[in-house]
Motif scaffolding. Structure first.
Motif, PDB file in Angstrom:
ATOM      1  N   THR A  77      29.295   8.680  16.907  1.00  0.00           N
ATOM      2  CA  THR A  77      28.738   9.064  15.606  1.00  0.00           C
ATOM      3  C   THR A  77      27.571   8.163  15.218  1.00  0.00           C
ATOM      4  O   THR A  77      26.617   8.629  14.596  1.00  0.00           O
ATOM      5  N   ASN A  78      27.618   6.887  15.599  1.00  0.00           N
ATOM      6  CA  ASN A  78      26.450   6.026  15.368  1.00  0.00           C
ATOM      7  C   ASN A  78      25.238   6.528  16.143  1.00  0.00           C
ATOM      8  O   ASN A  78      24.126   6.561  15.615  1.00  0.00           O
ATOM      9  N   ALA A  79      25.457   6.885  17.400  1.00  0.00           N
ATOM     10  CA  ALA A  79      24.351   7.402  18.213  1.00  0.00           C
ATOM     11  C   ALA A  79      23.762   8.649  17.570  1.00  0.00           C
ATOM     12  O   ALA A  79      22.531   8.817  17.514  1.00  0.00           O
ATOM     13  N   ILE A  80      24.617   9.510  17.050  1.00  0.00           N
ATOM     14  CA  ILE A  80      24.141  10.721  16.379  1.00  0.00           C
ATOM     15  C   ILE A  80      23.347  10.370  15.126  1.00  0.00           C
ATOM     16  O   ILE A  80      22.274  10.928  14.879  1.00  0.00           O
ATOM     17  N   LYS A  81      23.854   9.421  14.338  1.00  0.00           N
ATOM     18  CA  LYS A  81      23.167   9.037  13.099  1.00  0.00           C
ATOM     19  C   LYS A  81      21.759   8.509  13.357  1.00  0.00           C
ATOM     20  O   LYS A  81      20.859   8.730  12.561  1.00  0.00           O
ATOM     21  N   TYR A  82      21.578   7.796  14.464  1.00  0.00           N
ATOM     22  CA  TYR A  82      20.293   7.140  14.714  1.00  0.00           C
ATOM     23  C   TYR A  82      19.419   7.896  15.718  1.00  0.00           C
ATOM     24  O   TYR A  82      18.445   7.347  16.217  1.00  0.00           O
ATOM     25  N   THR A  83      19.776   9.146  15.994  1.00  0.00           N
ATOM     26  CA  THR A  83      18.973   9.971  16.896  1.00  0.00           C
ATOM     27  C   THR A  83      18.494  11.190  16.115  1.00  0.00           C
ATOM     28  O   THR A  83      19.288  12.065  15.766  1.00  0.00           O
ATOM     29  N   ASN A  84      17.216  11.228  15.820  1.00  0.00           N
ATOM     30  CA  ASN A  84      16.674  12.343  15.046  1.00  0.00           C
ATOM     31  C   ASN A  84      16.733  13.656  15.812  1.00  0.00           C
ATOM     32  O   ASN A  84      17.004  14.700  15.246  1.00  0.00           O
ATOM     33  N   MET A  85      16.407  13.615  17.095  1.00  0.00           N
ATOM     34  CA  MET A  85      16.470  14.799  17.945  1.00  0.00           C
ATOM     35  C   MET A  85      16.638  14.340  19.384  1.00  0.00           C
ATOM     36  O   MET A  85      16.362  13.191  19.706  1.00  0.00           O
ATOM     37  N   LYS A 121      28.804  -7.408  13.778  1.00  0.00           N
ATOM     38  CA  LYS A 121      29.370  -8.148  12.651  1.00  0.00           C
ATOM     39  C   LYS A 121      29.538  -7.188  11.466  1.00  0.00           C
ATOM     40  O   LYS A 121      28.750  -6.260  11.295  1.00  0.00           O
ATOM     41  N   PRO A 122      30.576  -7.397  10.642  1.00  0.00           N
ATOM     42  CA  PRO A 122      30.832  -6.474   9.526  1.00  0.00           C
ATOM     43  C   PRO A 122      29.664  -6.355   8.542  1.00  0.00           C
ATOM     44  O   PRO A 122      28.969  -7.326   8.254  1.00  0.00           O
ATOM     45  N   PHE A 123      29.473  -5.142   8.055  1.00  0.00           N
ATOM     46  CA  PHE A 123      28.529  -4.777   6.999  1.00  0.00           C
ATOM     47  C   PHE A 123      27.061  -4.888   7.395  1.00  0.00           C
ATOM     48  O   PHE A 123      26.185  -4.913   6.547  1.00  0.00           O
ATOM     49  N   ILE A 124      26.769  -4.945   8.697  1.00  0.00           N
ATOM     50  CA  ILE A 124      25.389  -4.974   9.183  1.00  0.00           C
ATOM     51  C   ILE A 124      25.028  -3.578   9.664  1.00  0.00           C
ATOM     52  O   ILE A 124      25.792  -2.945  10.391  1.00  0.00           O
ATOM     53  N   GLN A 125      23.865  -3.088   9.262  1.00  0.00           N
ATOM     54  CA  GLN A 125      23.375  -1.801   9.731  1.00  0.00           C
ATOM     55  C   GLN A 125      21.932  -1.947  10.165  1.00  0.00           C
ATOM     56  O   GLN A 125      21.169  -2.705   9.579  1.00  0.00           O
ATOM     57  N   ASN A 135      24.595   6.808   6.139  1.00  0.00           N
ATOM     58  CA  ASN A 135      26.037   7.021   5.975  1.00  0.00           C
ATOM     59  C   ASN A 135      26.793   5.834   6.554  1.00  0.00           C
ATOM     60  O   ASN A 135      26.467   5.344   7.607  1.00  0.00           O
ATOM     61  N   GLY A 136      27.838   5.404   5.866  1.00  0.00           N
ATOM     62  CA  GLY A 136      28.656   4.314   6.368  1.00  0.00           C
ATOM     63  C   GLY A 136      28.270   2.982   5.756  1.00  0.00           C
ATOM     64  O   GLY A 136      27.305   2.869   5.001  1.00  0.00           O
ATOM     65  N   VAL A 137      29.066   1.954   6.102  1.00  0.00           N
ATOM     66  CA  VAL A 137      28.843   0.631   5.522  1.00  0.00           C
ATOM     67  C   VAL A 137      28.713  -0.463   6.568  1.00  0.00           C
ATOM     68  O   VAL A 137      28.662  -1.635   6.237  1.00  0.00           O
ATOM     69  N   GLY A 138      28.670  -0.100   7.838  1.00  0.00           N
ATOM     70  CA  GLY A 138      28.499  -1.102   8.879  1.00  0.00           C
ATOM     71  C   GLY A 138      29.793  -1.708   9.376  1.00  0.00           C
ATOM     72  O   GLY A 138      29.823  -2.889   9.737  1.00  0.00           O
ATOM     73  N   LEU A 139      30.870  -0.931   9.413  1.00  0.00           N
ATOM     74  CA  LEU A 139      32.143  -1.442   9.922  1.00  0.00           C
ATOM     75  C   LEU A 139      32.554  -0.813  11.247  1.00  0.00           C
ATOM     76  O   LEU A 139      33.442  -1.324  11.932  1.00  0.00           O
ATOM     77  N   GLY A 140      31.952   0.290  11.636  1.00  0.00           N
ATOM     78  CA  GLY A 140      32.344   0.997  12.854  1.00  0.00           C
ATOM     79  C   GLY A 140      32.212   0.156  14.107  1.00  0.00           C
ATOM     80  O   GLY A 140      33.141   0.089  14.925  1.00  0.00           O
ATOM     81  N   LEU A 141      31.073  -0.483  14.304  1.00  0.00           N
ATOM     82  CA  LEU A 141      30.883  -1.305  15.509  1.00  0.00           C
ATOM     83  C   LEU A 141      31.732  -2.574  15.498  1.00  0.00           C
ATOM     84  O   LEU A 141      32.292  -2.935  16.535  1.00  0.00           O
ATOM     85  N   PRO A 142      31.867  -3.270  14.369  1.00  0.00           N
ATOM     86  CA  PRO A 142      32.776  -4.428  14.375  1.00  0.00           C
ATOM     87  C   PRO A 142      34.224  -4.043  14.673  1.00  0.00           C
ATOM     88  O   PRO A 142      34.918  -4.754  15.408  1.00  0.00           O
TER      89      PRO A 142
END
Length: 168
Positions: A77-85, A121-125, A135-142
């Motif tokens: 989902t992160n990859a999707i969020k940061y890939t425009n097309m 690290k938590p809360f970093i985007q 979307n999100g608060v930067g907790l998925g990767l941590p």
């Protein structure tokens, strides 16, 4: 957000247990694909590629199914969020020591090298160029890193700004 905040707190205080079972990997991947598609995370200008089970000599693995699913969901989902097309794909390789290496590759904006460590690290985007990246608060990767550590694995990335990223 509340569940993720509680989970990161539990991970940091070493209060998360691993529940290993044997399960069908490709059934797990199919459930990930269906969940992503049902949550409308996938846009029409983006293709999602998943492995073809027929190309692999294994179908069952032993791990914590829920934690592996959470990691895959977070990274995809992160990859999707940061890939425009373009494309977001998940790939699996078997290493020389018979471990599985998952990679999620995208054709997104890429990540500057100085962000490689801090995004776990938590809360970093990473600053996004589209509304989906907010979307999100930067907790998925941590959380993903915490789960991977618990499962005895490693998580890392390679990225080229303007061309995309690969999370392993």
């Amino acid at each position: 957000i509340i569940n993720n905040t509680v989970e990161i707190s539990l991970l940091e205080s070493h209060q998360v247990a691993v529940e290993e079972t044997v399960f069908h990997l490709f059934e797990l991947l199919e459930s990930v694909r269906l969940e992503i598609e049902s949550n409308s995370a996938l846009r029409h200008d983006l293709s999602l590629l998943f492995p073809n089970p027929a190309e692999y000599s294994f179908s069952q693995i032993q791990s914590d199914r829920n934690k592996l699913k959470a990691v895959l969901m977070n990274v995809i989902t992160n990859a999707i969020k940061y890939t425009n097309m373009g494309v977001v794909g998940i790939f699996i390789a078997e290493t020389a020591d018979k471990k599985l290496e998952f990679s999620v590759r995208d054709t997104g904006k890429g990540i500057h090298k100085e962000m490689y460590e801090v995004i776990f690290k938590p809360f970093i985007q990473v600053e996004g160029q589209n509304q989906y990246a907010r979307n999100g608060v930067g907790l998925g990767l941590p959380i993903s890193k915490g789960y991977i550590d618990l499962l005895g694995g490693d998580i890392w990335l390679e990225s080229t700004v303007g061309q995309g990223s690969v999370f392993y």
